[in-house]
Design an enzyme around this catalytic site. Structure first.
Site, PDB file in Angstrom:
ATOM      1  N   GLY A 177     -15.684  67.896 -86.996  1.00  0.00           N
ATOM      2  CA  GLY A 177     -16.825  68.630 -86.877  1.00  0.00           C
ATOM      3  C   GLY A 177     -18.041  67.824 -85.985  1.00  0.00           C
ATOM      4  O   GLY A 177     -18.796  68.292 -85.535  1.00  0.00           O
ATOM      5  N   ASP A 192     -16.556  59.545 -74.368  1.00  0.00           N
ATOM      6  CA  ASP A 192     -15.759  59.306 -75.791  1.00  0.00           C
ATOM      7  C   ASP A 192     -14.437  59.562 -75.616  1.00  0.00           C
ATOM      8  O   ASP A 192     -13.493  58.852 -76.124  1.00  0.00           O
ATOM      9  CB  ASP A 192     -16.615  59.945 -76.815  1.00  0.00           C
ATOM     10  CG  ASP A 192     -17.790  59.260 -77.173  1.00  0.00           C
ATOM     11  OD1 ASP A 192     -18.232  58.153 -76.860  1.00  0.00           O
ATOM     12  OD2 ASP A 192     -18.729  59.994 -77.704  1.00  0.00           O
ATOM     13  N   THR A 219     -16.777  69.368 -93.599  1.00  0.00           N
ATOM     14  CA  THR A 219     -17.030  70.876 -93.851  1.00  0.00           C
ATOM     15  C   THR A 219     -15.799  71.594 -93.024  1.00  0.00           C
ATOM     16  O   THR A 219     -15.882  71.559 -91.716  1.00  0.00           O
ATOM     17  CB  THR A 219     -18.496  71.206 -92.932  1.00  0.00           C
ATOM     18  OG1 THR A 219     -19.410  70.200 -93.209  1.00  0.00           O
ATOM     19  CG2 THR A 219     -19.060  72.478 -93.034  1.00  0.00           C
ATOM     20  N   LYS A 247     -26.403  63.734 -79.100  1.00  0.00           N
ATOM     21  CA  LYS A 247     -25.037  64.159 -78.115  1.00  0.00           C
ATOM     22  C   LYS A 247     -24.948  65.566 -77.993  1.00  0.00           C
ATOM     23  O   LYS A 247     -24.913  66.190 -77.141  1.00  0.00           O
ATOM     24  CB  LYS A 247     -23.792  63.519 -78.670  1.00  0.00           C
ATOM     25  CG  LYS A 247     -23.736  62.186 -78.537  1.00  0.00           C
ATOM     26  CD  LYS A 247     -22.311  61.592 -78.943  1.00  0.00           C
ATOM     27  CE  LYS A 247     -22.417  59.837 -78.919  1.00  0.00           C
ATOM     28  NZ  LYS A 247     -20.970  59.551 -79.472  1.00  0.00           N
ATOM     29  N   ASN A 268     -12.233  68.100 -91.762  1.00  0.00           N
ATOM     30  CA  ASN A 268     -13.680  67.791 -91.732  1.00  0.00           C
ATOM     31  C   ASN A 268     -14.225  67.827 -93.172  1.00  0.00           C
ATOM     32  O   ASN A 268     -13.807  68.914 -93.754  1.00  0.00           O
ATOM     33  CB  ASN A 268     -14.217  68.561 -90.706  1.00  0.00           C
ATOM     34  CG  ASN A 268     -15.608  67.928 -90.272  1.00  0.00           C
ATOM     35  OD1 ASN A 268     -15.906  66.865 -89.705  1.00  0.00           O
ATOM     36  ND2 ASN A 268     -16.720  68.717 -90.556  1.00  0.00           N
ATOM     37  N   SER A 277     -24.306  48.743 -77.368  1.00  0.00           N
ATOM     38  CA  SER A 277     -24.378  49.041 -75.868  1.00  0.00           C
ATOM     39  C   SER A 277     -25.219  47.992 -74.975  1.00  0.00           C
ATOM     40  O   SER A 277     -24.843  47.456 -74.199  1.00  0.00           O
ATOM     41  CB  SER A 277     -24.607  50.387 -75.735  1.00  0.00           C
ATOM     42  OG  SER A 277     -23.784  51.368 -76.186  1.00  0.00           O
TER      43      SER A 277
HETATM   44  P1  NAP Z   1     -21.818  62.994 -86.279  1.00  0.00           P
HETATM   45  O1  NAP Z   1     -21.854  63.950 -84.844  1.00  0.00           O
HETATM   46  O2  NAP Z   1     -22.993  63.028 -86.762  1.00  0.00           O
HETATM   47  O3  NAP Z   1     -20.563  63.500 -86.882  1.00  0.00           O
HETATM   48  C1  NAP Z   1     -20.444  62.764 -88.070  1.00  0.00           C
HETATM   49  C2  NAP Z   1     -19.018  63.243 -88.809  1.00  0.00           C
HETATM   50  O4  NAP Z   1     -18.900  62.462 -90.065  1.00  0.00           O
HETATM   51  C3  NAP Z   1     -18.898  64.712 -89.088  1.00  0.00           C
HETATM   52  O5  NAP Z   1     -17.635  65.313 -88.914  1.00  0.00           O
HETATM   53  C4  NAP Z   1     -19.423  64.600 -90.696  1.00  0.00           C
HETATM   54  O6  NAP Z   1     -19.013  65.905 -91.324  1.00  0.00           O
HETATM   55  C5  NAP Z   1     -18.605  63.333 -91.052  1.00  0.00           C
HETATM   56  N1  NAP Z   1     -19.270  63.015 -92.240  1.00  0.00           N
HETATM   57  C6  NAP Z   1     -20.699  62.183 -92.443  1.00  0.00           C
HETATM   58  N2  NAP Z   1     -20.786  61.674 -93.531  1.00  0.00           N
HETATM   59  C7  NAP Z   1     -19.426  61.918 -94.019  1.00  0.00           C
HETATM   60  C8  NAP Z   1     -19.159  61.662 -95.393  1.00  0.00           C
HETATM   61  N3  NAP Z   1     -19.808  61.145 -96.451  1.00  0.00           N
HETATM   62  N4  NAP Z   1     -17.825  61.880 -95.893  1.00  0.00           N
HETATM   63  C9  NAP Z   1     -17.122  62.548 -95.075  1.00  0.00           C
HETATM   64  N5  NAP Z   1     -17.478  62.981 -93.807  1.00  0.00           N
HETATM   65  C10 NAP Z   1     -18.640  62.536 -93.446  1.00  0.00           C
HETATM   66  O7  NAP Z   1     -21.571  61.569 -85.393  1.00  0.00           O
HETATM   67  P2  NAP Z   1     -20.823  60.791 -84.430  1.00  0.00           P
HETATM   68  O8  NAP Z   1     -21.528  60.416 -83.166  1.00  0.00           O
HETATM   69  O9  NAP Z   1     -19.632  61.862 -83.904  1.00  0.00           O
HETATM   70  O10 NAP Z   1     -19.953  59.616 -85.053  1.00  0.00           O
HETATM   71  C11 NAP Z   1     -19.148  59.608 -85.956  1.00  0.00           C
HETATM   72  C12 NAP Z   1     -18.356  58.272 -86.153  1.00  0.00           C
HETATM   73  O11 NAP Z   1     -17.924  58.041 -84.850  1.00  0.00           O
HETATM   74  C13 NAP Z   1     -19.273  57.219 -86.412  1.00  0.00           C
HETATM   75  O12 NAP Z   1     -18.593  56.504 -87.533  1.00  0.00           O
HETATM   76  C14 NAP Z   1     -19.732  56.598 -85.217  1.00  0.00           C
HETATM   77  O13 NAP Z   1     -19.739  54.935 -85.480  1.00  0.00           O
HETATM   78  C15 NAP Z   1     -18.391  56.671 -84.605  1.00  0.00           C
HETATM   79  N6  NAP Z   1     -18.342  56.456 -83.047  1.00  0.00           N
HETATM   80  C16 NAP Z   1     -17.626  55.391 -82.459  1.00  0.00           C
HETATM   81  C17 NAP Z   1     -17.683  55.281 -81.198  1.00  0.00           C
HETATM   82  C18 NAP Z   1     -17.136  53.959 -80.594  1.00  0.00           C
HETATM   83  O14 NAP Z   1     -17.392  54.005 -79.360  1.00  0.00           O
HETATM   84  N7  NAP Z   1     -16.363  53.215 -81.313  1.00  0.00           N
HETATM   85  C19 NAP Z   1     -18.541  56.363 -80.195  1.00  0.00           C
HETATM   86  C20 NAP Z   1     -19.015  57.376 -80.908  1.00  0.00           C
HETATM   87  C21 NAP Z   1     -18.758  57.249 -82.406  1.00  0.00           C
HETATM   88  P3  NAP Z   1     -19.585  67.283 -91.466  1.00  0.00           P
HETATM   89  O15 NAP Z   1     -19.252  68.020 -90.118  1.00  0.00           O
HETATM   90  O16 NAP Z   1     -18.984  67.937 -92.757  1.00  0.00           O
HETATM   91  O17 NAP Z   1     -21.263  66.882 -91.544  1.00  0.00           O
END
Ligand code: NAP
Length: 309
Positions: A150, A123, A175, A87, A173, A38
């Site tokens: 999730g 987002d 979970t 977030k 998801n 960013s």
């Molecule tokens: P978050 O709130 O921490 O959520 C993480 C998610 O990933 C949850 O659904 C979690 O499942 C799952 N997860 C984590 N480790 C995993 C594994 N080893 N196997 C399967 N599922 C797994 O994070 P977030 O902010 O939503 O970010 C999630 C993704 O979105 C990241 O890759 C991030 O880079 C991407 N993102 C991209 C943008 C963009 O602008 N391109 C913007 C925001 C986010 P559980 O619920 O079971 O823990």
């Protein structure tokens, strides 16, 4: 400017930023935060628009968030972006919340109105614009299979797809209960008479190969909103043998090249795009929230394309 600042720096801001010109009045809070692109993108936008301020990274721990946010009005900040892990906890700390951020239960953009903190979430709309620009289709015309339902990003994407009235939405998801909970919340959006026979328009399914095979046959767009793929050693979300040429595959993980999931998509003959376009559009919408003017997309795109590993 430092690679990142800390809460201690915010508490001693004059000293921490002595000689920094233009002054830092925007930034991103996260932990970790070093990966965030960013600053490059927003600083290019500030420069292109002749706005005399800059945008920095802040490594703020979960327990420091409230103190850090409350310092911002005193330090003349315009706003802040939030990333992992802030977030969802930030929702409770806002003085005002826009409708989408409230429904999703996650804030990625904070604006300052005097002493008050206003929370937004760009987002979902950023994802929608990314799909339109990468695949020339609208979310409302698609059957969507979403992994990571999730998490903060996954909830935003699901809510956006529901609001736009997508053809079908299937939530997965790690979970499973979180995907089931989200499906319950989204049920009112799918209550109309439209039928996507022979399958339900909205469902949460377990992360099991048999269930996924069936769903993929009834899907146009697969989305990875999990953290899988952020580390180079991560396995692909899905193997190529589960994918098919009719699919569009969007990986919210951003990289200049192919993520493991996009390599699998290419092997299967499917179209794919990575999260750079979502990063761009959610960032442009945040800029528009702070400055009430169009964001310079070309400059922002060039900045992230040249700096993302
Ligand atoms: P978050 O709130 O921490 O959520 C993480 C998610 O990933 C949850 O659904 C979690 O499942 C799952 N997860 C984590 N480790 C995993 C594994 N080893 N196997 C399967 N599922 C797994 O994070 P977030 O902010 O939503 O970010 C999630 C993704 O979105 C990241 O890759 C991030 O880079 C991407 N993102 C991209 C943008 C963009 O602008 N391109 C913007 C925001 C986010 P559980 O619920 O079971 O823990």
């Amino acid at each position: 400017m430092k690679e990142f600042y800390t809460l201690n720096d915010l508490q001693n801001w004059g000293e921490a930023t002595a000689g920094t010109d233009p002054p830092i009045r925007l930034g991103v809070f996260g932990d970790p935060v070093e990966h965030s692109r960013s600053p490059e993108m927003q600083n290019a936008a500030l420069q292109a628009c002749d706005l005399p301020m800059s945008y920095a990274r802040f490594r703020i721990r979960a327990e420091e968030l409230e103190t850090a946010l409350r310092l911002l009005p005193k330090l003349n900040f315009v706003g802040i972006n939030l990333t992992i892990p802030h977030k969802i906890p930030a929702v409770q700390l806002m003085d005002e919340l826009d409708g989408f951020a409230g429904s999703v239960g996650a804030v990625n953009t904070v604006g300052l109105a005097g002493e008050r903190l206003a929370g937004y979430n760009t987002d979902g709309a950023g994802f929608s614009r990314a799909i339109r620009s990468d695949f020339s289709v609208d979310l409302r015309d698609l059957r969507v299979l979403l992994f990571g339902a999730g998490g903060g990003a996954g909830r935003s994407i699901a809510m956006q797809a529901a609001i736009e009235g997508c053809e079908r939405l299937v939530l997965v998801n790690r979970t499973t209960e979180k995907a089931q909970q989200l499906a319950m919340e989204l049920r009112p959006f799918f209550a109309d008479a439209r039928v996507a026979a022979p399958v339900a328009r909205l469902e949460a399914v377990p992360w099991e190969e048999r269930a996924l095979r069936f769903q993929i046959a009834n899907t146009d767009l697969i989305v990875n909103a999990t953290a899988l793929g952020m580390r180079r050693s991560d396995p692909p979300l899905l193997s190529a043998f589960l994918l098919a040429p009719h699919l569009m595959v969007y990986d919210t993980v951003y990289a200049t090249g192919r993520t493991p999931l996009l390599t699998a998509a290419a092997e299967a003959g499917a179209r794919g795009a990575n999260g750079l376009s979502m990063l761009l559009h959610q960032g442009a919408l945040a800029f528009e929230t702070w400055f009430d003017r169009d964001a310079p997309l070309a400059e922002m795109r060039a900045a992230i394309s040249s700096t993302t590993p």
